[in-house]
Design an enzyme around this catalytic site. Structure first.
Site, mmCIF file in Angstrom:
data_model
loop_
_atom_site.group_PDB
_atom_site.id
_atom_site.type_symbol
_atom_site.label_atom_id
_atom_site.label_comp_id
_atom_site.label_asym_id
_atom_site.label_seq_id
_atom_site.Cartn_x
_atom_site.Cartn_y
_atom_site.Cartn_z
ATOM 1 N N LYS A 126 -10.639 -75.279 94.028
ATOM 2 C CA LYS A 126 -10.436 -75.478 95.470
ATOM 3 C C LYS A 126 -8.942 -75.559 95.719
ATOM 4 C CE LYS A 126 -12.953 -75.995 99.182
ATOM 5 N NZ LYS A 126 -14.330 -75.507 99.433
ATOM 6 N N ASP A 166 -12.352 -71.906 103.910
ATOM 7 C CA ASP A 166 -12.984 -73.213 104.108
ATOM 8 C C ASP A 166 -12.491 -73.673 105.489
ATOM 9 O OD1 ASP A 166 -14.582 -75.404 102.449
ATOM 10 O OD2 ASP A 166 -13.003 -76.502 103.483
HETATM 11 P P1 NDP Z 1 -14.327 -74.225 110.221
HETATM 12 O O1 NDP Z 1 -12.885 -74.511 110.174
HETATM 13 O O2 NDP Z 1 -14.801 -72.866 110.612
HETATM 14 O O3 NDP Z 1 -15.062 -75.260 111.180
HETATM 15 C C1 NDP Z 1 -14.981 -76.619 110.941
HETATM 16 C C2 NDP Z 1 -15.720 -77.352 112.046
HETATM 17 O O4 NDP Z 1 -15.782 -78.734 111.732
HETATM 18 C C3 NDP Z 1 -14.999 -77.254 113.379
HETATM 19 O O5 NDP Z 1 -15.939 -77.348 114.410
HETATM 20 C C4 NDP Z 1 -14.107 -78.480 113.323
HETATM 21 O O6 NDP Z 1 -13.670 -78.956 114.592
HETATM 22 C C5 NDP Z 1 -15.019 -79.490 112.674
HETATM 23 N N1 NDP Z 1 -14.223 -80.508 111.986
HETATM 24 C C6 NDP Z 1 -13.273 -80.288 111.046
HETATM 25 N N2 NDP Z 1 -12.713 -81.448 110.678
HETATM 26 C C7 NDP Z 1 -13.321 -82.388 111.400
HETATM 27 C C8 NDP Z 1 -13.191 -83.790 111.469
HETATM 28 N N3 NDP Z 1 -12.300 -84.443 110.706
HETATM 29 N N4 NDP Z 1 -13.993 -84.463 112.326
HETATM 30 C C9 NDP Z 1 -14.901 -83.802 113.111
HETATM 31 N N5 NDP Z 1 -15.062 -82.474 113.093
HETATM 32 C C10 NDP Z 1 -14.292 -81.793 112.247
HETATM 33 O O7 NDP Z 1 -14.882 -74.620 108.785
HETATM 34 P P2 NDP Z 1 -16.266 -74.228 108.097
HETATM 35 O O8 NDP Z 1 -17.333 -74.104 109.118
HETATM 36 O O9 NDP Z 1 -16.002 -73.125 107.183
HETATM 37 O O10 NDP Z 1 -16.527 -75.522 107.201
HETATM 38 C C11 NDP Z 1 -17.338 -76.619 107.645
HETATM 39 C C12 NDP Z 1 -17.816 -77.399 106.444
HETATM 40 O O11 NDP Z 1 -18.596 -76.556 105.600
HETATM 41 C C13 NDP Z 1 -16.712 -77.949 105.526
HETATM 42 O O12 NDP Z 1 -17.175 -79.168 104.963
HETATM 43 C C14 NDP Z 1 -16.602 -76.897 104.428
HETATM 44 O O13 NDP Z 1 -16.053 -77.438 103.248
HETATM 45 C C15 NDP Z 1 -18.057 -76.539 104.263
HETATM 46 N N6 NDP Z 1 -18.361 -75.251 103.638
HETATM 47 C C16 NDP Z 1 -17.855 -74.077 104.130
HETATM 48 C C17 NDP Z 1 -18.203 -72.878 103.556
HETATM 49 C C18 NDP Z 1 -17.749 -71.573 104.089
HETATM 50 O O14 NDP Z 1 -18.180 -70.530 103.550
HETATM 51 N N7 NDP Z 1 -16.938 -71.505 105.113
HETATM 52 C C19 NDP Z 1 -19.080 -72.833 102.371
HETATM 53 C C20 NDP Z 1 -19.617 -74.109 101.997
HETATM 54 C C21 NDP Z 1 -19.244 -75.250 102.608
HETATM 55 P P3 NDP Z 1 -12.183 -78.589 115.098
HETATM 56 O O15 NDP Z 1 -12.273 -77.164 115.534
HETATM 57 O O16 NDP Z 1 -11.925 -79.555 116.181
HETATM 58 O O17 NDP Z 1 -11.278 -78.787 113.921
HETATM 59 O O1 2IT Z 2 -17.195 -74.935 99.906
HETATM 60 C C1 2IT Z 2 -17.428 -73.732 99.647
HETATM 61 O O2 2IT Z 2 -18.345 -73.403 98.878
HETATM 62 C C2 2IT Z 2 -16.615 -72.708 100.302
HETATM 63 N N1 2IT Z 2 -15.745 -73.046 101.091
HETATM 64 C C3 2IT Z 2 -16.806 -71.257 99.961
HETATM 65 C C4 2IT Z 2 -16.092 -70.908 98.690
HETATM 66 C C5 2IT Z 2 -16.100 -69.451 98.317
HETATM 67 O O3 2IT Z 2 -15.443 -69.152 97.316
HETATM 68 O O4 2IT Z 2 -16.728 -68.629 98.988
#
Ligand code: NDP
Ligand code: 2IT
Length: 447
Positions: A126, A166
């Protein structure tokens, strides 16, 4: 708890008490594989726990860049190369002002077991930076990404370490990062995933985490003869994961009544239909606005400033898809009291340890993110496969593979949990199934 697990955990808790998120993730994993350690003395003999909790390599670097006013800006960049026993390091990059070593170590540690569960050959890593993309111009984001890659490029590679997105890192950032990598090394390597379709990306990668999370919830519900038809579903977040969890949950007959961002949440009793889903994507991915604007556009929805959805109304299924520790004990109590039957994590570690215990002790279905959000990295693995073959699959092919992987992860977690006498304990099952493969590989590879 197994004595060996207890000893290692006490040591980690004392040594890293300034890294609370990392300690939390280690406590969850080590605490839940006790029965496996009892049954398998070779893990203690090979000091697997002591080895698996220390990253193989931790890289920290300076990221200088110049903003639109011509002023110098400095951020801190990181890459945690946690474990490469079963494949090259693989995991996302997070750009958020809260990023620090504790958060990236927790995410990297989780990624080891998640990637193992996908059935694909990927180690855990990460990275990211304490850079805040909010309010920055595209040029500033590009300047930052280019500077970040000018240091990172020397540490990554298609068979070494393959980052992806992420929080705060989406298609725009991956583009700027890949453009800079390609310019430096003069080679079109599959060194990042989540790439654009025109330059090596995979169909369904943007949708994969959210879709996968809902596929997983569907499998869990099926074990109790339930499905998503007419269920009230609460989602948090409105980013990549939340957006496509909402789409798939709606496809499968559910009514999604909430989403959120870091300023607040909306509740829409009419359900977030296809038109509203498109509005959220435009709002968040193009205009980069706030979720409050949803209630301005669709006034039958209500906006709650500073609130998370969990305590506001009732739901059958909760999909936390925003960030770590966004669902605490009080939230869990409200969910249980209001009749929720299933909590399926789309984010990484969104549920606190106390909330997880409360939810499990009340017999709700509960899935840890490392199982239910693994669809994103799994489809990143499929992107790497397509790049290696120099061809691309159509959307149906990728979605089918993703769906099968999620079913396999569900069954692997459930079977491992059943093997140790607790078939409904997906936390234990996911950790045992994920850990066992990596630990056995570490033993095979020697010290
Ligand atoms: P994005 O940046 O696309 O979206 C994040 C969302 O979460 C936004 O709505 C954001 O609001 C909100 N958010 C972020 N920080 C906070 C906080 N401290 N308090 C409240 N809301 C918050 O990220 P992702 O959708 O990609 O990621 C979301 C989660 O999923 C994370 O935990 C990530 O690690 C996990 N994840 C992502 C993957 C991926 O493929 N993208 C894969 C697996 C897991 P705002 O816009 O206001 O910041
Ligand atoms: O938390 C996660 O699994 C991710 N943000 C996606 C990682 C990846 O390599 O696609």
């Amino acid at each position: 708890m197994n004595q060996y697990a207890q000893n290692v955990l006490s040591d980690i808790q004392a040594r890293y008490n300034n890294e609370p998120e990392f300690v939390q993730s280690v406590t969850e994993v080590v605490g839940s594989i006790s029965k496996l350690l009892d049954a398998t003395p070779k893990y203690e003999k090979n000091k697997i726990l002591e080895r698996i909790v220390i990253p193989e390599r931790t890289i920290t670097f300076q990221v200088p860049w110049i903003d639109d006013k011509g002023e110098f800006q400095i951020n801190t960049g990181y890459r945690i190369q946690f474990n490469s026993a079963i494949g090259p390091y693989k995991g996302g990059l997070r750009f958020h002002p809260s990023v620090n070593l504790s958060i990236l170590k927790f995410l990297g540690f989780e990624q080891i077991f998640k990637n193992s569960l996908t059935t694909l050959p990927m180690g855990g890593g990460k990275g990211g930076a304490d850079f805040n993309p909010k309010g920055k111009s595209d040029r500033e984001v590009m300047a930052f990404c280019q500077s970040f890659m000018r240091e990172l490029y020397r540490h990554i590679g298609a068979s070494t370490d393959v980052p992806a997105g992420d929080i705060g890192v989406g298609a725009r950032e991956i583009g700027f990062l890949f453009g800079q990598y390609k310019k430096i090394v003069n080679s079109y390597d599959s060194v990042l995933t989540g790439k654009g379709l025109n330059w090596g990306g995979s169909l369904v990668r943007p949708e994969a985490t959210g879709y996968g999370c809902v596929y997983f919830a569907f499998e869990m519900l099926a074990t109790r003869n339930q499905d998503l038809e007419n269920k009230r579903i609460m989602v948090s977040g409105s980013g990549n994961v939340a957006q496509f969890a909402i789409v798939k949950a709606t496809h499968l007959g559910g009514k999604v009544i909430s989403c959120s961002d870091s300023n607040g949440c909306i509740i829409d009793e009419d359900g977030i239909d296809a038109e509203k889903q498109a509005f959220i994507r435009e709002l968040k991915n193009v205009k980069r606005g706030r979720i409050r604007e949803y209630a301005e556009r669709f006034p039958r929805a209500k906006y709650y400033e500073g609130k998370r959805p969990w305590q506001i109304t009732s739901c059958d299924v909760a999909l936390p898809c925003a960030t770590q520790n966004e669902l605490d004990l009080d939230d869990a109590k409200a969910l249980v009291a209001n009749g929720c039957i299933c909590v399926c994590e789309g984010a990484n570690m969104p549920t606190t340890l106390e909330a997880t215990q409360y939810i499990q002790s009340n017999k709700l279905l509960f899935s840890p993110g490392k199982a239910s959000n693994a669809g994103g990295v799994a489809t990143s693995g499929l992107e790497m496969s397509q790049n290696a073959m120099r061809l691309s699959w159509d959307a149906g092919e990728v979605d089918n593979r993703l769906h099968n992987i999620m079913i396999n992860i569900h069954n692997a977690a459930r079977n491992a949990a059943a093997e140790f006498g607790e078939p409904d304990n997906y936390v234990m099952g996911a950790n045992i199934a994920g850990f066992r493969k990596v630990a056995d590989a570490m033993i095979d590879l020697g010290i």
